[in-house]
Design an enzyme around this catalytic site. Sequence first.
Site, PDB file in Angstrom:
ATOM      1  CG  HIS A  20      -2.246  -0.658   0.942  1.00  0.00           C
ATOM      2  ND1 HIS A  20      -2.385  -2.021   0.933  1.00  0.00           N
ATOM      3  CD2 HIS A  20      -3.473  -0.146   0.626  1.00  0.00           C
ATOM      4  CE1 HIS A  20      -3.642  -2.319   0.639  1.00  0.00           C
ATOM      5  NE2 HIS A  20      -4.321  -1.201   0.449  1.00  0.00           N
TER       6      HIS A  20
ATOM      7  CE  LYS B 122      -7.262 -10.197  11.380  1.00  0.00           C
ATOM      8  NZ  LYS B 122      -6.835  -9.661  12.667  1.00  0.00           N
TER       9      LYS B 122
END
Lengths: 283, 183
Positions: B38, B103
Amino acid sequence: MVVIRTVNVSEVEKTVAQLCIEANCSLGIDVIDALNKASSQETSGIGAEIFKQLIENAEIADSEKIPVCQDTGFAIVFLEIGQEVHLTGGDLTEAVNNGVKTGYTEGFLRKSMVRDPLDRANTGDNTPAIIHTQIVPGDNIRITLAPKGGGSENMSSLKMLKPAEGVEGVKAFIIETIRNAGPNPCPPIVVGIGIGGSMEKAALMSKYALTRELGKPSPDAETSRLEQQLLEQINNTGIGPQGLGGKVTALAVHIERFATHIASLPVAVNISCHAYRHKTVVL
Amino acid sequence: MARYSLTTPLEDKDIEKLKAGDMVTISGTIFTARDAAHKKLVDLINQEKDLPVNLKGQIIYYAGPAPAKPGYVIGSVGPTTSGRMDSYTVPLLEKGLKGMIGKGSRSKEVKQGLCRHGAVYFAAIGGAAALLSKKVKACKVRAYPELGPEAIYELEVEEFPVYVINDIHGSDLYSQCLNKSSV
């Protein structure tokens, strides 16, 4: 006369390698039993479905010898070395790290360790292990390997309370930590707690509490009552399996206590995910 | 709570119908990326350079797989905690990213970004990594092989099971569950 037992560190190395693979691929019977029991208690539809999948996941991992979770964790190693043992054949720390290297490489386990918290280059073999050594009476070496995932470790917390805050303050801090963690540490969780000691002693006790057989109560009656009360409170938060709501947020609470300073009341909360991995061998 | 099967790349009509709490199975191509990847993607965006993958209509799975055993497509591959990717997410939504699987909770900024850009956040079952690996039919490294488990992998998945946590209407399944709590 005390007879000194000689153990070659290569024995330790071999054992650690084997424990890395076993602990990551096969959950203990204590964990499987706890998941089955919790599954029958869970009234939420999504929650019950999640338990079914977690149990199926554990069966696949065990039968195919693949890790239960891709995060095969920090290799946390507790060594209890009998004072009548003489270790030969090399450096003990190096032997443990070589064992981790072999276990994580030959077991196809993920390598998650970076050599420095700021430059973040992966060491490529999941070393170094985090090793806690204690010298104990006797001539055995007890080795516990407890792989610990980063997601649940990140949700752990420590606070130095004022003694005046007492047991209610301790409980409030623990519940606040669990609520802040919410779905992140992969509930249903197991909660390791260290109360007392100094700052680092509390943290270490909270980690050690996560090597206990799942759900085994503290031998101290008052501590065991506190474990039960906290488990109930945690399961009333509604967080539930995976944070998707339900009755079972935690499978167990394990508390360790120790003497502390007149001015201090340290509390450490170390959270484990449902993949409560720990394996022990006595050499 | 509804059940849907979706195939990537996602279209607006796929996403508009989804509501927090729905169960979805995803088939097609998805890309893994976690912290290190990222950072690299957002650095490229800031330098106005091309990304190694076209994110239009795509799903990013926050995951770093275990190595594949011989004869396996991939090792165990469950979701990692999404919150660590929050600060990188909006620039990727601006590049057309339509879904994320992870999650745990997202920041307010990400939830607002989902509404603004018509994208959705899903959760897979954390720790069900061996089971989830069986839904992956093909796997190859698409970018940053030097990052090891943190590389961008292109996965072909079949009926990969997820829950909708944040939809485009601003609903959040996690906070709905907590509101029911007795504390």
